[in-house]
Write an enzyme that holds these catalytic residues in place. Sequence first.
Site, PDB file in Angstrom:
ATOM      1  N   LEU A 166      -5.977 -11.291   5.587  1.00  0.00           N
ATOM      2  CA  LEU A 166      -5.807 -11.548   7.023  1.00  0.00           C
ATOM      3  C   LEU A 166      -7.116 -11.975   7.691  1.00  0.00           C
ATOM      4  CD1 LEU A 166      -3.395  -8.619   8.032  1.00  0.00           C
ATOM      5  CD2 LEU A 166      -2.807 -11.041   7.714  1.00  0.00           C
ATOM      6  N   GLY A 208       0.832  -1.217   0.000  1.00  0.00           N
ATOM      7  CA  GLY A 208       0.000   0.000   0.000  1.00  0.00           C
ATOM      8  C   GLY A 208       0.857   1.254   0.000  1.00  0.00           C
ATOM      9  N   ARG A 258     -17.709  19.670   3.796  1.00  0.00           N
ATOM     10  CA  ARG A 258     -17.886  18.205   3.718  1.00  0.00           C
ATOM     11  C   ARG A 258     -18.292  17.704   5.101  1.00  0.00           C
ATOM     12  NH1 ARG A 258     -12.863  14.363   1.953  1.00  0.00           N
ATOM     13  NH2 ARG A 258     -12.034  15.137   3.943  1.00  0.00           N
ATOM     14  N   SER A 306      -6.244  -5.874  -2.259  1.00  0.00           N
ATOM     15  CA  SER A 306      -7.582  -5.256  -2.442  1.00  0.00           C
ATOM     16  C   SER A 306      -7.441  -3.761  -2.749  1.00  0.00           C
ATOM     17  CB  SER A 306      -8.409  -5.437  -1.163  1.00  0.00           C
ATOM     18  OG  SER A 306      -7.770  -4.758  -0.081  1.00  0.00           O
ATOM     19  N   LYS A 314      -9.690   2.415  14.612  1.00  0.00           N
ATOM     20  CA  LYS A 314      -8.340   2.783  15.086  1.00  0.00           C
ATOM     21  C   LYS A 314      -8.337   2.889  16.604  1.00  0.00           C
ATOM     22  CE  LYS A 314      -6.321   2.825  11.151  1.00  0.00           C
ATOM     23  NZ  LYS A 314      -5.349   1.754  10.837  1.00  0.00           N
ATOM     24  N   PHE A 374      -0.773  12.087  11.061  1.00  0.00           N
ATOM     25  CA  PHE A 374      -1.625  13.202  10.653  1.00  0.00           C
ATOM     26  C   PHE A 374      -1.941  12.981   9.174  1.00  0.00           C
ATOM     27  CE2 PHE A 374      -2.388  15.861  14.376  1.00  0.00           C
ATOM     28  CZ  PHE A 374      -1.810  15.020  15.300  1.00  0.00           C
ATOM     29  N   SER A 402      -4.085   6.742  13.764  1.00  0.00           N
ATOM     30  CA  SER A 402      -4.408   7.990  13.057  1.00  0.00           C
ATOM     31  C   SER A 402      -4.802   9.083  14.030  1.00  0.00           C
ATOM     32  CB  SER A 402      -5.564   7.714  12.081  1.00  0.00           C
ATOM     33  OG  SER A 402      -6.077   8.918  11.563  1.00  0.00           O
ATOM     34  N   LEU A 413      -7.223  15.135  -0.368  1.00  0.00           N
ATOM     35  CA  LEU A 413      -6.960  16.398  -1.051  1.00  0.00           C
ATOM     36  C   LEU A 413      -5.850  16.324  -2.089  1.00  0.00           C
ATOM     37  CD1 LEU A 413      -7.384  19.478  -1.347  1.00  0.00           C
ATOM     38  CD2 LEU A 413      -5.733  19.774   0.525  1.00  0.00           C
ATOM     39  N   TYR A 462     -14.491   3.993  10.583  1.00  0.00           N
ATOM     40  CA  TYR A 462     -13.047   3.856  10.316  1.00  0.00           C
ATOM     41  C   TYR A 462     -12.264   4.361  11.527  1.00  0.00           C
ATOM     42  CZ  TYR A 462      -8.430   5.420   9.141  1.00  0.00           C
ATOM     43  OH  TYR A 462      -7.091   5.652   9.199  1.00  0.00           O
ATOM     44  N   ILE A 490       1.572   3.856   2.350  1.00  0.00           N
ATOM     45  CA  ILE A 490       2.559   4.062   3.420  1.00  0.00           C
ATOM     46  C   ILE A 490       3.383   2.794   3.617  1.00  0.00           C
ATOM     47  CG2 ILE A 490       2.886   4.779   5.822  1.00  0.00           C
ATOM     48  CD1 ILE A 490       0.044   6.071   5.597  1.00  0.00           C
TER      49      ILE A 490
HETATM   50  C1  WQD Z   1      -7.996  17.230   3.979  1.00  0.00           C
HETATM   51  C2  WQD Z   1      -8.676  18.559   3.800  1.00  0.00           C
HETATM   52  C3  WQD Z   1     -11.002  18.394   3.266  1.00  0.00           C
HETATM   53  C4  WQD Z   1     -10.598  16.619  -0.684  1.00  0.00           C
HETATM   54  C5  WQD Z   1      -8.452  11.659   6.181  1.00  0.00           C
HETATM   55  C6  WQD Z   1      -8.739  10.657   7.260  1.00  0.00           C
HETATM   56  C7  WQD Z   1      -7.489  10.393   8.052  1.00  0.00           C
HETATM   57  C8  WQD Z   1      -6.386   9.991   7.114  1.00  0.00           C
HETATM   58  C9  WQD Z   1      -6.142  11.102   6.100  1.00  0.00           C
HETATM   59  C10 WQD Z   1      -6.343   7.610   6.889  1.00  0.00           C
HETATM   60  C11 WQD Z   1     -10.076  18.606   4.431  1.00  0.00           C
HETATM   61  C12 WQD Z   1     -10.232  19.047   2.129  1.00  0.00           C
HETATM   62  C13 WQD Z   1     -10.310  17.146   0.564  1.00  0.00           C
HETATM   63  C14 WQD Z   1     -11.162  17.456  -1.683  1.00  0.00           C
HETATM   64  C15 WQD Z   1     -11.101  19.302  -0.155  1.00  0.00           C
HETATM   65  N1  WQD Z   1      -6.710   8.790   6.433  1.00  0.00           N
HETATM   66  N2  WQD Z   1     -10.560  18.456   0.814  1.00  0.00           N
HETATM   67  N3  WQD Z   1     -11.394  18.766  -1.373  1.00  0.00           N
HETATM   68  O1  WQD Z   1     -10.104  14.209   5.965  1.00  0.00           O
HETATM   69  O2  WQD Z   1      -8.057  15.356   6.971  1.00  0.00           O
HETATM   70  O3  WQD Z   1      -8.118  12.881   6.793  1.00  0.00           O
HETATM   71  O4  WQD Z   1      -7.373  11.249   5.382  1.00  0.00           O
HETATM   72  O5  WQD Z   1      -5.664   7.322   7.819  1.00  0.00           O
HETATM   73  O6  WQD Z   1      -7.751   9.359   8.973  1.00  0.00           O
HETATM   74  O7  WQD Z   1      -9.701  11.195   8.132  1.00  0.00           O
HETATM   75  O8  WQD Z   1      -7.886  14.236   4.733  1.00  0.00           O
HETATM   76  O9  WQD Z   1      -7.245  14.718   2.418  1.00  0.00           O
HETATM   77  O10 WQD Z   1      -9.614  13.918   2.884  1.00  0.00           O
HETATM   78  O11 WQD Z   1      -8.933  16.228   3.559  1.00  0.00           O
HETATM   79  O12 WQD Z   1     -11.323  20.482   0.103  1.00  0.00           O
HETATM   80  O13 WQD Z   1     -11.457  17.032  -2.849  1.00  0.00           O
HETATM   81  O14 WQD Z   1      -8.879  18.785   2.403  1.00  0.00           O
HETATM   82  O15 WQD Z   1     -12.248  19.064   3.465  1.00  0.00           O
HETATM   83  O16 WQD Z   1     -10.271  19.891   4.951  1.00  0.00           O
HETATM   84  P1  WQD Z   1      -8.641  14.256   6.154  1.00  0.00           P
HETATM   85  P2  WQD Z   1      -8.431  14.714   3.314  1.00  0.00           P
END
Ligand code: WQD
Length: 341
Positions: free
Chosen positions: A60, A11, A297, A35, A155, A180, A126, A202, A151, A13
Amino acid sequence: MDKILVTGGLGFIGSHTVVELQNEGYEVVIIDDLSNSSEKVLDGILAITGKTPIFEKLDLKDKAGVEAFFTKHNDVKGVIHFAASKAVGESVQEPLLYYENNIATLVYVLKELKKLSSASFIFSSSCTVYGQADELPITESAPVKKAESPYGNTKQIGEEIIQDTCNVVPDLKAIALRYFNPIGAHESAEIGELPIGVPQNLVPFITQTAIGLRDQLSVFGGDYPTPDGTCIRDYIHVVDLAKAHVVALGRLLQNKNQSNYETFNLGTGKGSSVLEVVQSFERVSGEKLNYKIVGRREGDIISAYADTNKANNELGWKTKLSLDDAIRSAWKWEQKVRGKS
Ligand code: WQD
C-alpha cells in the site's frame, strides 16, 4: 452481495475476518504485501468456507498501485483496514518505518475512498491508545494518552486522520475498533497466528514453549500491584473479534451508525493475569508449562480490560468464547502447524 476490500487480509486477524465475511455472503478482495503473512493462508480460508477470495499482492506504500486497484475494483462498498506493522518493540527502533507503513498507506486508501459515491471504512485500532487508563474497566470515553510507542502513536494518529476526513467527506463513514488482546485460532486449525521469529506476544510464546520451540516462558514481572503480581489484560478470542468486524461493517452499510465516525472497544470485559493465562494453558492442554518469573518488560502497563457496554448495547455484539476456548484453539493450531496433531 457487496464487495469488501480487506487490507492485510492474509494476516492473523485479517484472515479470520475474511472467513466471517465470506460466511455472511460478502464478496471479498484481499490486498496483502505478504511482509508478515503467506499466500498459503488462502488455502486455509478455502478449506473453511469453500470459497477463495480474490487476492492482489500489493504494498500500500505504492500509491500508483493503490490508485490502479481502486480503478479496477471501483465497486468496492466497504474497506476493513488491517494492513500495518504491529510490533511495539520494533516500532521504537524503526519509527520512520512505522510512520510510513502505517500512516502513508492509510492516507492513500482514504484518498481513493473519497472518489467513491459512498464508502464504509473499518479501522483496526488498539486499546494501546489508552496507555495505562486511570479507570478500569476502560470505556471509549477514556482519555487517549501519549502513546508509549511509535506503533501506538500510529493508531492514535490514524484515528485522527480518519475522523478529520469523515468530517469533510459526506459519503464516508467509519468505525475504529479498539482491540484488547487478540488470541487463539479458528476451531478448524486451518488458520491461526503465524508470528515470524521469536514471538513478542504471550500466547504464541506459551504454545511455542509447550511444543518445544522455546526453552522457557519468561513471565515479565511478578511484583505488579495485582492479585498475583503479574500484569492483567483482556484476552479476546480472534473469532469473536472477527465477528465484531462483520457486525460493525453491517452497521455502516445499513446506515445504522449514529455519527460518521464511531469508536468501539472490543474485549471480553474480563481481565486475566499472565499466570492465569499460564494456568488456563495447563488446564486445557494437560501439559505442565516451563516458565520463570523475571524482571518487568519496559513499556508494559499494569492492567487493561474493556468496558463492553457500548459494543454490547450499540453494536449488538458481545464475546461468546472463553479464555480456555481461546487457549485450547491456540494450542490445537500450534500442534497442527508443527505437525504434532
Ligand atoms: C501481554 C502480557 C507481558 C510475552 C501488545 C500490543 C497491543 C496488541 C497486543 C497489536 C504482558 C506478558 C508477554 C512474554 C510475558 N498488539 N508477557 N512474557 O503487550 O498487552 O499488547 O500486543 O495490536 O497493541 O501492545 O501483549 O502479549 O505482548 O503481553 O510475560 O514472553 O504478557 O508482559 O503483561 P500486550 P503481549
